[in-house]
Design a protein around this motif. Structure first.
Motif, PDB file in Angstrom:
ATOM      1  N   MET A   1     -11.840 -26.382  36.414  1.00 53.71           N
ATOM      2  CA  MET A   1     -12.060 -25.519  35.255  1.00 53.71           C
ATOM      3  C   MET A   1     -11.503 -24.130  35.513  1.00 53.71           C
ATOM      4  O   MET A   1     -11.417 -23.678  36.645  1.00 53.71           O
ATOM      5  N   HIS A   2     -11.119 -23.472  34.428  1.00 54.79           N
ATOM      6  CA  HIS A   2     -10.669 -22.085  34.505  1.00 54.79           C
ATOM      7  C   HIS A   2     -11.850 -21.213  34.079  1.00 54.79           C
ATOM      8  O   HIS A   2     -12.279 -21.253  32.924  1.00 54.79           O
ATOM      9  N   ILE A   3     -12.389 -20.439  35.015  1.00 52.55           N
ATOM     10  CA  ILE A   3     -13.621 -19.686  34.792  1.00 52.55           C
ATOM     11  C   ILE A   3     -13.355 -18.187  34.868  1.00 52.55           C
ATOM     12  O   ILE A   3     -12.652 -17.715  35.767  1.00 52.55           O
ATOM     13  N   LEU A   4     -13.928 -17.441  33.932  1.00 51.50           N
ATOM     14  CA  LEU A   4     -13.866 -15.984  33.942  1.00 51.50           C
ATOM     15  C   LEU A   4     -15.202 -15.436  34.438  1.00 51.50           C
ATOM     16  O   LEU A   4     -16.248 -15.726  33.856  1.00 51.50           O
ATOM     17  N   VAL A   5     -15.160 -14.646  35.512  1.00 50.09           N
ATOM     18  CA  VAL A   5     -16.357 -13.999  36.056  1.00 50.09           C
ATOM     19  C   VAL A   5     -16.305 -12.525  35.684  1.00 50.09           C
ATOM     20  O   VAL A   5     -15.366 -11.811  36.063  1.00 50.09           O
ATOM     21  N   ILE A   6     -17.297 -12.061  34.931  1.00 48.48           N
ATOM     22  CA  ILE A   6     -17.369 -10.645  34.547  1.00 48.48           C
ATOM     23  C   ILE A   6     -18.542 -10.031  35.307  1.00 48.48           C
ATOM     24  O   ILE A   6     -19.711 -10.228  34.960  1.00 48.48           O
ATOM     25  N   GLU A   7     -18.227  -9.321  36.363  1.00 48.42           N
ATOM     26  CA  GLU A   7     -19.223  -8.803  37.310  1.00 48.42           C
ATOM     27  C   GLU A   7     -18.663  -7.543  37.964  1.00 48.42           C
ATOM     28  O   GLU A   7     -17.556  -7.555  38.501  1.00 48.42           O
ATOM     29  N   ASP A   8     -19.425  -6.425  37.901  1.00 49.00           N
ATOM     30  CA  ASP A   8     -18.890  -5.150  38.388  1.00 49.00           C
ATOM     31  C   ASP A   8     -19.129  -4.906  39.872  1.00 49.00           C
ATOM     32  O   ASP A   8     -18.539  -3.995  40.449  1.00 49.00           O
ATOM     33  N   GLU A   9     -19.974  -5.706  40.528  1.00 49.19           N
ATOM     34  CA  GLU A   9     -20.210  -5.546  41.961  1.00 49.19           C
ATOM     35  C   GLU A   9     -19.159  -6.348  42.732  1.00 49.19           C
ATOM     36  O   GLU A   9     -19.171  -7.583  42.694  1.00 49.19           O
ATOM     37  N   PRO A  10     -18.249  -5.683  43.452  1.00 50.17           N
ATOM     38  CA  PRO A  10     -17.155  -6.389  44.131  1.00 50.17           C
ATOM     39  C   PRO A  10     -17.630  -7.457  45.115  1.00 50.17           C
ATOM     40  O   PRO A  10     -17.039  -8.537  45.204  1.00 50.17           O
ATOM     41  N   THR A  11     -18.710  -7.167  45.856  1.00 56.00           N
ATOM     42  CA  THR A  11     -19.175  -8.154  46.836  1.00 56.00           C
ATOM     43  C   THR A  11     -19.733  -9.397  46.139  1.00 56.00           C
ATOM     44  O   THR A  11     -19.509 -10.525  46.590  1.00 56.00           O
TER      45      THR A  11
END
Length: 225
Positions: A1-11
Motif C-alpha cells: 500500500m501507498h501510505i501517507l504519514v502526517i506527523e510533525d515529530e521526526p522521531t
C-alpha cells in the motif's frame, strides 16, 4: 500500500515509516497540515495516518478537508489525545479509526489490515459495486476512484462491471468477449486487449495501486491484493 504519514515529530514519523516499510508498504511523510493536505489531494495514497497535534492545520480540520476532497481515502488517527471527547471529534471529522499513543506497532498493523479489508474488499449495494478504492455507480454509470470521477463509455463501463463482479478470478479473452460483447472470441481481433488498455489508462495509470493485471497466456484478473 501507498501510505501517507502526517506527523510533525521526526522521531515518531521515522519510526512509523521504517516499521511500515518493513511490512512492505510505500510511505510518504508530511510534517505539517498544509503539506499533508497537498500530498493527500495530489498523491495516489490508499491510507492516511494522521496525528491530531500538527502545525498550521490541526488534525481534526485536516481530516475533514481530506474527506471532503477524497471520501474514499481511509484515515487512521494516531494521537496522544485519548479521551472519549477527542475520539468523538475525530470520528465526527471523518476518521475511520483512532489509535492512541503510545501503541504497539503490531496493533497499528492490525488496525491497518482491518481498514484495508473494509475498504479494499468488495461490497455491493443495490446501486453500487466497490472494489478497493474504486466504486462503480450502476445508476449514474460512473466510476469513482479515491474520490475522483472517471467518465466511461457504455462498453468500458460494461467491461469494468464484469471485472468487478468477477474480482479475483482469471478471465480469458473468450469469457470477456462473450460476456461484454456477446460474441465468440475471434483470435484475429484484439478488441478485448484494446479496451482493457483503455480501462487501465482511466482507472489505474495515475495510481500506485493497480487493479487490472495480466496473466500471460490466460487472460486478465481484477484484484485488490
Amino acid at each position: 500500500m501507498h501510505i501517507l504519514v502526517i506527523e510533525d515529530e521526526p522521531t515518531v514519523s521515522a519510526f512509523i515509516k521504517e516499521g511500515l516499510e518493513q511490512n512492505g508498504h510505500t510511505v510518504d511523510v508530511a510534517f505539517d497540515g498544509n503539506i499533508g493536505l497537498r500530498k493527500a489531494k495530489s498523491g495516489s495514497f490508499e491510507l492516511v495516518l494522521l496525528d491530531l497535534n500538527i502545525p498550521i492545520v490541526n488534525g481534526i480540520e485536516l481530516c475533514r478537508q481530506i474527506k471532503e476532497e477524497k471520501p474514499g481515502l481511509p484515515v487512521l488517527m494516531l494521537t496522544a489525545l485519548g479521551t472519549t471527547e477527542d475520539k468523538v471529534k475525530g470520528f465526527d471529522a471523518g476518521a475511520d479509526d483512532y489509535l492512541v499513543k503510545p501503541f504497539e506497532f503490531a496493533e497499528l498493523i492490525a488496525r491497518i489490515r482491518a481498514l484495508t479489508k473494509r475498504y479494499f474488499g468488495i461490497a455491493e449495494t443495490t446501486n453500487t459495486i466497490r472494489v478497493a478504492d474504486l466504486e462503480l455507480d450502476l445508476q449514474k454509470k460512473l466510476a469513482i476512484r479515491n474520490g475522483n470521477k472517471i467518465e466511461l463509455t457504455a462498453k468500458e463501463f460494461a467491461l469494468l462491471e464484469y471485472f468487478m463482479r468477477n474480482k479475483g478470478k482469471v478471465l480469458s479473452r473468450s469469457e470477456i468477449s462473450e460476456a461484454v460483447w456477446d460474441i465468440d472470441f475471434d483470435t484475429e481481433t484484439n478488441v478485448v486487449d484494446v479496451y482493457v488498455n483503455i480501462l487501465r489508462k482511466k482507472i489505474d495509470k495515475q495510481y500506485a495501486y493497480k487493479l487490472i493485471h495480466t496473466r500471460i497466456g490466460m487472460g486478465y484478473i481484477f484484484e485488490s491484493e
